[in-house]
Structure formats: C-alpha cells, structure tokens
Design a protein around this motif. Structure first.
Motif, short mmCIF file in Angstrom:
data_model
loop_
_atom_site.label_atom_id
_atom_site.label_comp_id
_atom_site.label_asym_id
_atom_site.label_seq_id
_atom_site.Cartn_x
_atom_site.Cartn_y
_atom_site.Cartn_z
N ASP A 22 52.78 30.75 32.47
CA ASP A 22 52.40 31.79 33.43
C ASP A 22 53.43 32.90 33.36
N LEU A 23 53.04 34.01 32.77
CA LEU A 23 53.91 35.19 32.71
C LEU A 23 53.31 36.35 33.51
N THR A 36 60.79 34.38 39.09
CA THR A 36 60.56 32.96 39.36
C THR A 36 59.70 32.29 38.28
N ARG A 37 58.58 32.92 37.92
CA ARG A 37 57.67 32.28 36.98
C ARG A 37 58.29 32.12 35.59
N ILE A 38 59.09 33.10 35.19
CA ILE A 38 59.79 32.99 33.90
C ILE A 38 60.84 31.88 33.98
N ASP A 39 61.58 31.84 35.06
CA ASP A 39 62.61 30.81 35.21
C ASP A 39 62.01 29.40 35.16
N ARG A 40 60.81 29.25 35.72
CA ARG A 40 60.18 27.92 35.80
C ARG A 40 59.82 27.35 34.42
N ILE A 41 59.52 28.22 33.45
CA ILE A 41 59.07 27.70 32.15
C ILE A 41 60.21 27.45 31.18
N LEU A 42 61.42 27.86 31.54
CA LEU A 42 62.55 27.74 30.61
C LEU A 42 62.84 26.30 30.19
N PRO A 43 62.78 25.30 31.10
CA PRO A 43 63.07 23.93 30.66
C PRO A 43 62.15 23.46 29.53
N PRO A 64 42.52 42.41 32.68
CA PRO A 64 41.92 43.42 31.79
C PRO A 64 40.43 43.24 31.58
N LYS A 65 39.89 42.06 32.01
CA LYS A 65 38.44 41.81 31.92
C LYS A 65 37.89 42.00 30.51
N GLY A 66 38.61 41.45 29.53
CA GLY A 66 38.11 41.47 28.15
C GLY A 66 38.35 42.76 27.41
N GLN A 67 39.07 43.69 28.01
CA GLN A 67 39.38 44.96 27.33
C GLN A 67 40.85 44.99 26.94
N ILE A 68 41.15 45.71 25.85
CA ILE A 68 42.54 45.87 25.43
C ILE A 68 43.13 47.06 26.19
N LEU A 69 43.99 46.76 27.14
CA LEU A 69 44.62 47.79 27.97
C LEU A 69 46.12 47.77 27.72
N PRO A 70 46.67 48.82 27.10
CA PRO A 70 48.09 48.85 26.76
C PRO A 70 49.01 48.56 27.94
N GLU A 71 48.61 49.00 29.13
CA GLU A 71 49.48 48.79 30.29
C GLU A 71 49.55 47.32 30.71
N LEU A 72 48.62 46.51 30.18
CA LEU A 72 48.62 45.07 30.47
C LEU A 72 49.05 44.24 29.25
N SER A 73 49.72 44.89 28.31
CA SER A 73 50.23 44.16 27.16
C SER A 73 51.40 43.27 27.56
N LEU A 74 51.46 42.08 27.00
CA LEU A 74 52.58 41.18 27.27
C LEU A 74 53.85 41.60 26.54
N ARG A 75 53.73 42.59 25.66
CA ARG A 75 54.91 43.05 24.93
C ARG A 75 56.05 43.45 25.91
N GLN A 76 55.65 44.01 27.06
CA GLN A 76 56.66 44.49 28.01
C GLN A 76 57.45 43.35 28.67
N ILE A 77 56.95 42.11 28.53
CA ILE A 77 57.63 40.96 29.13
C ILE A 77 58.71 40.41 28.19
N VAL A 78 58.62 40.75 26.90
CA VAL A 78 59.49 40.15 25.89
C VAL A 78 60.99 40.32 26.18
N PRO A 79 61.46 41.53 26.55
CA PRO A 79 62.91 41.67 26.80
C PRO A 79 63.43 40.72 27.88
N ALA A 80 62.69 40.62 28.99
CA ALA A 80 63.13 39.74 30.09
C ALA A 80 63.08 38.27 29.67
#
Length: 398
Positions: A22-23, A36-43, A64-80
């Motif tokens: 869950d990200l 919190t959700r990121i911390d929970r998956i670390l173990p 996104p309801k099946g559409q490719i929406l750049p603002e909902l890309s998971l790429r932005q989560i990668v640094p954290a």
C-alpha cells in the motif's frame, strides 16, 4: 494463525517475488505528509531483499479509473521509498508487458523495483483474468502485504493469489493476527467503542458487533441519535432523527444478545462548531435547545474508564467527540490514554482503526502504545462489519 502461509513458509532466495503493498500515501505540494504506510512495509521488503529475493512492488495510487494520469504516477513515491528503505528502488513505467518484463529481468537478487500504478489498467479493478495472467508472468510467488486493499477483489490483491503460490507479508500477518485477537477469538469481556458522525454509515458495523461484544460504547455524533431515540432533547446537535426507530431496534437487539450499550451521561456543549468555542458541561437530560453536543463529558469518560478496567479486549472505531478541535478532544484523549496504560500493563488487548481513528490515536499520543492500530480504513471497517475480504480469503488454502 495457520489459515494462510507467511514468509516463514517461503525460501525467497533467487525467486522473483511480486509484493502487493500500500503506497497510497497522502501528499501535499509534491511531498508525502504521512509516511506510516511506507514504514509498515519495510520489514517485508528488508526480509525478502536480505534473503536474496528479487523484489517487485505492485501498488495503486489514487483513483485513475483505468486512465494513465501523470499526476498519479508512482514514480513520485520512489525517492521517499528509497530513503526509507536505505537502498535504491528502481522504477518501471508499466506494470505488465515488455517494459515491465525487461525491468524485472534486469534485477539481481536483493534488488527492489516499483512498477507503475496498477490502476492505470481498467482490468485491475475488474479483476480481469487476462491482466492477471500478464502480471503473474513477472514473478514466481505472490506476497500480499496490503491489508488496506484486501476488501477489493482486484488483479493485484486477489487475481494473482489464484495464479501464483501466495503468502502474507509481515504487515498483513500482523494485521490478521491482531484482528483475530480483536474479534476472531478474543479474550472476554470484549468492549467496542464506536464513534463518528452518523449512525447511517455504521449500521452494518453495529449489527455485527452486538453479537460479538459484551459492551458497546457509542460516542460522537452517533450518540445523539440514540439519545434522541430515548426521548432526550439534543438541541442543535448533529442527529439523524429519522433513524430513531433503527436506534431503538439496535438497543433492543443488543439487550437480547446480552450486549450492554453505553451512551454518554453528560456532554460538552457549545453554541458554535469551532475550536475553543465557549462551552459548558451538562447532563444529557439538560442539553440547551440552542446548543450542540461536541464531546462526551467527564462523567461519561469516568464511566467508560471504569468499564475498561474490567475489559480484556477492546476494538475501537471512531472518536468520541470533535477531537480535531480543542477542548472537544478531551474524552477521546483521556479514554485512549487509559486504554494504552491498560495495554502496557498487559491487562488489555487493544485494536483500533478505520476512518479518523488513526489520527485520533496519534493525537492522543498512543498510536504506538495500543496492541495494534490499523491504517487500513475501509478494509478494517468491513472486517469489523463481518464481511468477507477477498484479498485475505485468496491467501487461504483451497
């Protein structure tokens, strides 16, 4: 619990593990506001990576309801995610197909990659078998570590578990063990605290709890509806007067099931809904006609605390008052701290979650002092309602 396999049953070395996490974290101005959700998956991630697995993360973000929406890309989560994990996390701009296959094939044991938002495909939420087969090609085993998405029968929560050997990750395992202790096979007596604004949104919950707990504390705006159903004047308090018959039926059914319903005996009332509004403490029999109840009063808190002292298991969903505004947070804070003290003393198993509950427990400073605080929201609520959770059921042996 032996109903499903955990990481204890898996030697992940050299295997490509598809891990549903869950990200779906809250963001503001491009920054994650709650880790919190990121911390929970670390173990789970550290264990798999440390044992030489190739770790492939599947997750959704937003709707996104099946559409490719750049603002909902998971790429932005990668640094954290990289920072939290303490090692690089690669990213693939797709979750199936050639892009994903090549990125996963390039992994060496111990490495971690995050695939793009599964909900960019309409087939994800429809649990489309073709999409599930495409996704399953990417890995050897499936690990679900996202209890918060377990109430949905989607490809990445349920479909993959039918196609690959399936295991519960450490967060999923901890959640399910906590829930089993909370309502599955709890130590009696059991108390449930249910708060929040409206009875209408908690009818299924109340119906299920009445048959499973010994005491049911009702707080928040919901309590006003029950007090009004008893013929009390609740002034301008939030109240669903049209549900009076429903509230009376609930109280009757509770009595038939030997479930004691505990309603406020006093209230903190104010004339306006704002922080530090002029307020007074009154009996629930004497709520002024021009005032609204914004918290349960000190006598009610004392009553709840005295009942808690003899309780072995507590399940909590929803605050007792308008906890986000001082001083209408006092009942929630005092009760939460008492529950935490009993938990620390080993006298109480306490499980809380759903909706505003996590924020309320953190506000009270007890987020890490209860037995378990679930961040799962809807999944936690549906579990409390006694509904099946497809993502959990799919992990059980056929």
């Amino acid at each position: 619990m032996s109903k499903f396999k955990t990481l204890d049953d898996l030697d992940p070395s050299g295997k490509t593990c598809l891990v549903r996490v869950d990200l779906n974290v809250p963001m503001a101005d491009g920054q994650i506001t709650d880790m919190t959700r990121i911390d929970r998956i670390l173990p789970t991630l550290r264990e798999l990576s440390g044992k030489g697995a190739k770790v492939v993360l599947l997750a959704h973000f937003g709707r996104p309801k099946g559409q490719i929406l750049p603002e909902l890309s998971l790429r932005q989560i990668v640094p954290a995610l990289t920072h939290a994990l303490g090692k690089p996390v690669a990213f693939a701009a797709d979750c199936v197909g050639e892009t994903a296959q090549q990125a996963v094939a390039a992994l060496v044991p111990g490495e971690v990659i995050l695939l793009e938002n599964t909900r960019f495909y309409p087939g994800e939420e429809k649990n489309d078998p073709d999409l599930a087969r495409q996704m399953a090609k990417l890995g050897d085993v499936f690990i679900n570590d996202a209890f918060s998405a377990a109430h949905r029968a989607h490809v990445s929560t349920e479909g993959l578990a039918r196609l690959l050997p399936a295991y519960a990750g450490r967060t999923m395992q901890a959640e399910l063990e906590a829930l089993e202790a909370g309502l599955g096979n709890p130590a009696a007596p059991v108390m449930a605290i249910v708060g929040g604004a409206k009875v209408s949104s908690k009818l299924d919950l109340l119906q299920n709890l009445m048959t499973k707990v010994d005491m049911l504390v009702i707080g928040g705006g919901m309590a006003n509806t029950f007090l009004a159903a008893q013929g009390k004047d609740v002034g301008k308090s939030l109240c669903e007067h049209d549900l009076a018959d429903t509230a009376r039926r609930i109280m009757d059914t509770a009595a038939e099931n030997d479930c004691e319903i505990i309603l406020p005996v006093d209230a903190v009332v104010a004339r306006e809904f704002k922080a530090n509004a002029a307020h007074e403490i009154v009996s629930v029999d004497r709520i002024p006609g021009d005032a609204m109840m914004l918290d349960v009063g000190p006598d009610s808190v004392a009553l709840i605390r005295s009942k808690l002292d003899g309780t072995r298991t507590l399940v909590w969903n929803g605050p007792l008052g308008a906890f986000e505004m001082e001083p209408f947070d006092k009942a929630t804070v005092a009760t939460a701290r008492h529950a935490a003290a009993l938990t620390s003393a080993g006298a109480l198993t306490s499980v809380a979650g759903g909706g505003d509950t996590v924020a309320a427990m953190n506000h009270a400073g007890v987020g890490d002092k209860l037995s378990y605080v679930s961040t799962a929201g809807g999944a936690f609520l549906e579990w409390m309602e006694g509904k099946p959770l497809p993502g959990v059921d799919a992990l059980k042996p056929a």
